[in-house]
Design a protein around this motif. Structure first.
Motif, mmCIF file in Angstrom:
data_model
loop_
_atom_site.group_PDB
_atom_site.id
_atom_site.type_symbol
_atom_site.label_atom_id
_atom_site.label_comp_id
_atom_site.label_asym_id
_atom_site.label_seq_id
_atom_site.Cartn_x
_atom_site.Cartn_y
_atom_site.Cartn_z
ATOM 1 N N LEU A 109 0.811 -1.218 0.000
ATOM 2 C CA LEU A 109 0.000 0.000 0.000
ATOM 3 C C LEU A 109 0.844 1.267 0.000
ATOM 4 C CD1 LEU A 109 -2.732 -1.028 2.588
ATOM 5 C CD2 LEU A 109 -3.012 -0.745 0.132
ATOM 6 N N GLU A 110 2.150 1.086 0.065
ATOM 7 C CA GLU A 110 3.018 2.260 0.107
ATOM 8 C C GLU A 110 2.687 3.186 -1.060
ATOM 9 O OE1 GLU A 110 5.149 3.983 2.622
ATOM 10 O OE2 GLU A 110 5.064 1.805 2.845
ATOM 11 N N GLY A 111 2.545 4.422 -0.811
ATOM 12 C CA GLY A 111 2.267 5.363 -1.909
ATOM 13 C C GLY A 111 0.821 5.819 -1.925
ATOM 14 N N VAL A 112 -0.081 4.939 -1.613
ATOM 15 C CA VAL A 112 -1.491 5.362 -1.624
ATOM 16 C C VAL A 112 -2.109 5.272 -0.233
ATOM 17 C CG1 VAL A 112 -1.874 4.677 -4.019
ATOM 18 C CG2 VAL A 112 -2.397 3.087 -2.185
ATOM 19 N N LEU A 116 -5.488 7.170 0.954
ATOM 20 C CA LEU A 116 -6.694 6.390 1.291
ATOM 21 C C LEU A 116 -7.044 6.595 2.761
ATOM 22 C CD1 LEU A 116 -6.094 3.005 -0.599
ATOM 23 C CD2 LEU A 116 -7.764 4.765 -1.155
ATOM 24 N N MET A 166 -3.489 14.253 -3.993
ATOM 25 C CA MET A 166 -2.218 13.596 -4.323
ATOM 26 C C MET A 166 -1.270 14.665 -4.850
ATOM 27 S SD MET A 166 -2.694 9.840 -5.963
ATOM 28 C CE MET A 166 -3.369 8.487 -5.015
#
Lengths: 179, 478
Positions: A109-112, A116, A166
């Protein structure tokens, strides 16, 4: 449907085979922990079996019914952990919470994760069901107890919010590496 | 752009078209979200254990129906992954196939040495008049046609005049030049199903009935096994390990019989499409694997509705068959298997026009094959000559035919033909699959009474009738 059916257990069996993996994934997204997801999936289907004789498909599909049981089961699980504080899934917990999570999920999930995590539970849920599970708005509506139009609107607003929040750097990175 | 992404964007644009201005960044974002999806696989052991737990709850609760829908639905378990968990309840044994234990069955092709199946020969004698390749069928319901001529007083049956149509067939090859290419090809033989019988016996040995302990039987083999579904429209599965064969048929006791009260009309006839659809649903519902089979086909297509003009009265009588046959053609090493009359063989599914359901599926193999190379006929002239004599089934030529039918043969394809070969040691013989050219009929307009769909010429072991030499006269030494 099932109450009158001579093929009561056969029907439940068929539905179990059809939904067990989907329900497990749905719960996993909310717990990020294999054993917890398995425990809660068991609870969901035991509840469903016990209540199956009262399930009436004229009031809605099995899909919506079983997903609602799953949502409530997860909510009950976190409430029991947090002494009745209204927490609905793992995203609402701080990193310091004493909850087990699978390590590999964090990497994935790194990055989002951050973005989220900023969403409300219902917004995140609709993104997960639409983008990860590929569910139609009708199915999502049944699962969440909302109207289809409401789901469409919420999903669009959530996507807009994600896009706005983002950072530009992430987009440039995505564009540059063609991810 | 992925299809899923395109659909998501389409839905968003319906709500707010202004999103289109940001499509590029939206695509990247959605695809990034998709990539972030955790790779979640459910543990199959957990799925099985939970299923068993639910089953035990079910058994103790409201329903008395055994939770056996898990298993029988997966017929593949019967020979691919069969588990028998017997729950003895008084004198009743429920076979629950929900947690399969793998049976180790070899369903592949094992190569063995050349000519391993012995000499392969086919009779080159022409057929007798009793075995003519005439087709036809039954008599239409209500037909006034009288097949049996009354006997005159004092006249025995031999004396009854019998004057059938005496048809000669002229097979004419109209295809392209053919070439066999290879001088040796593989012949196949089905392997024994004994292994399945002993493994099934091993599983059943775990069952202890009140009256007998199956575990006490030594070196046990299951000779045959039948399991019935005790439900409306239930089926029975019959497993014959010795032959490695499985079949499924309707459990008559649980199917309503009043459907036979009415005469079928044209509107009841099953179309090809409907027959295929019903057969396919049945195969999927019972987990009957079609991995080794080709695309299903309906037999006797387009011929399902007949009009008979009865002799004398001129009355037209319609006949709608009760069922249609769907064949899933067996493929061995990519070649289709034909019977000697030129029809594809494989799993045969009967679909009932009255029930709109499949009533039978047979010829399901649970074994593998051995392959052994043999010399094949490479002389294309001899092969065509054999085809023009009717191939593996030669046709009797009447000296005084009432008619002669010209049957044109097209360019053949290289397939396999299923034959029975008698052996010295096995009185039952062996089923072999021999390379063969299958010549399609290209002109069916005048093929009166000729029901076969192709002419088959095996490339191993057949002699052209032209090559039959008359028995030589003995030289008598003076």
């Amino acid at each position: 449907m099932a109450k009158q059916s001579q093929n009561y257990s056969g029907e439940f069996t068929r539905l179990y085979d059809q939904y067990v993996e989907r329900i497990y994934r749905f719960i996993y997204y909310k717990t990020h922990h294999k054993e917890t997801a398995e425990d809660l999936t068991s609870t969901v289907f035991i509840k469903a079996l016990e209540a199956f004789s009262s399930f009436d498909d004229r009031k809605g599909g099995f899909s919506g019914w079983i997903y609602r049981i799953a949502r409530n089961t997860v909510i009950d699980h976190y409430r029991s952990k947090k002494n009745l504080v209204n927490v609905e899934d793992v995203w609402d917990l701080s990193d310091k919470e004493d909850i087990e999570r699978d390590a590999d999920v964090s990497l994935r999930l790194e990055g989002v994760k951050e973005y989220l995590g900023r969403l409300k539970t219902e917004q995140r849920e609709i993104v997960v069901l639409r983008v990860w599970e590929g569910m139609s708005y009708k199915e999502i509506a049944e699962a969440t107890g909302r109207s289809e139009d409401s789901c469409k609107m919420m999903f669009s607003r959530t996507i807009r919010r994600l896009r706005d929040e983002m950072p530009l750097g992430l987009f440039l990175c995505l564009l540059f590496f063609n991810i | 752009m992925k299809k899923e992404t395109r659909q998501i964007l389409k839905d968003i644009y319906k709500v707010d078209e202004s999103f289109k201005e940001h499509e590029e960044s939206l695509v990247k974002m959605i695809e990034r979200l998709q990539l972030a999806k955790p790779d979640i696989k459910i543990d199959e052991t957990f799925v099985s254990q939970l299923r068993e737990k639910l089953w035990s709850m079910e058994g103790a609760g409201e329903s008395k129906v055994p939770f056996n829908a898990f298993g029988f639905r997966k017929l593949a378990y019967a020979f691919g992954a069969l588990a028998l968990v017997a729950v003895a309840a008084g004198s009743i044994v429920y076979f629950n196939l929900q947690e399969p234990e793998e049976l180790v069955l070899n369903t592949g092709v094992e190569n063995v040495e050349g000519e391993a199946f012995g000499e392969i020969t086919f009779s080159a004698e022409k057929s007798s008049e009793d075995s003519l390749g005439r087709g036809g069928g039954g008599i239409a319901p209500g037909s006034t046609q009288n097949l049996e001529a009354p006997l005159a007083e004092g006249e025995d049956s031999i004396g009854v005049p019998y004057d059938p149509k005496r048809i000669n067939y002229d097979f004419v090859y109209e295809g392209e030049d053919i070439s066999v290419g290879e001088s040796r090809m593989d012949v196949y033989k089905r392997t024994s199903g004994i292994s399945m019988g002993s493994q099934l016996a091993g599983l059943l040995s775990k069952v202890s009935l009140d009256v007998v302990d199956l575990g006490k039987f030594r070196n046990a083999q299951v000779g045959s096994l039948q399991i019935n579904e005790d439900r409306e429209y239930g089926y029975s599965i019959f497993i014959d390990p010795s032959q490695g064969m499985v079949s499924v048929s309707m459990n008559w006791e649980r199917w309503p019989q009043n459907v036979y009260d009415k005469q079928l009309t044209e509107s009841d006839a099953l179309s090809d499409q409907e027959a295929l659809s019903i057969a396919d649903s049945f195969m999927r519902a019972y987990g009957i694997s079609t991995d080794r089979y080709g695309e299903p086909e309906v037999l006797e297509s387009a011929g399902y509705y007949y009009d008979y003009a009865t002799e004398g009265s001129g009355e037209r009588v319609s006949y709608v068959p009760d069922s249609r046959s769907v064949i899933y053609p067996l493929l061995i090493d990519g070649k289709a298997v034909y019977d000697q009359s030129g029809r594809k063989t494989g799993i045969n599914v009967e679909v009932s026009a009255r029930y709109r359901k499949a009533t039978y599926a047979g010829n399901i193999f649970a074994t593998g094959f051995q392959s052994s190379s043999y010399n094949v006929e490479t002389d294309s002239e001899k092969i065509i000559s054999s085809a023009q004599n009717g191939g593996i089934t030669n046709y009797y030529r009447h000296s005084d035919p009432t008619s002669t039918v010209r049957i044109e043969l097209g360019t053949p394809s290289l397939e396999l033909v299923r034959v029975w070969q008698m052996t010295e040691n096995k009185y039952l013989g062996e089923e072999l699959y021999v390379p063969a050219f299958v010549f399609p009929l290209t002109d069916q307009a005048d093929k009166e009474s000729f029901y076969r769909e192709a002419v088959v010429v095996p490339l191993v072991g057949i002699e052209s009738p032209d090559r039959i030499e008359p028995m030589p006269l003995m030289d008598v030494e003076e």
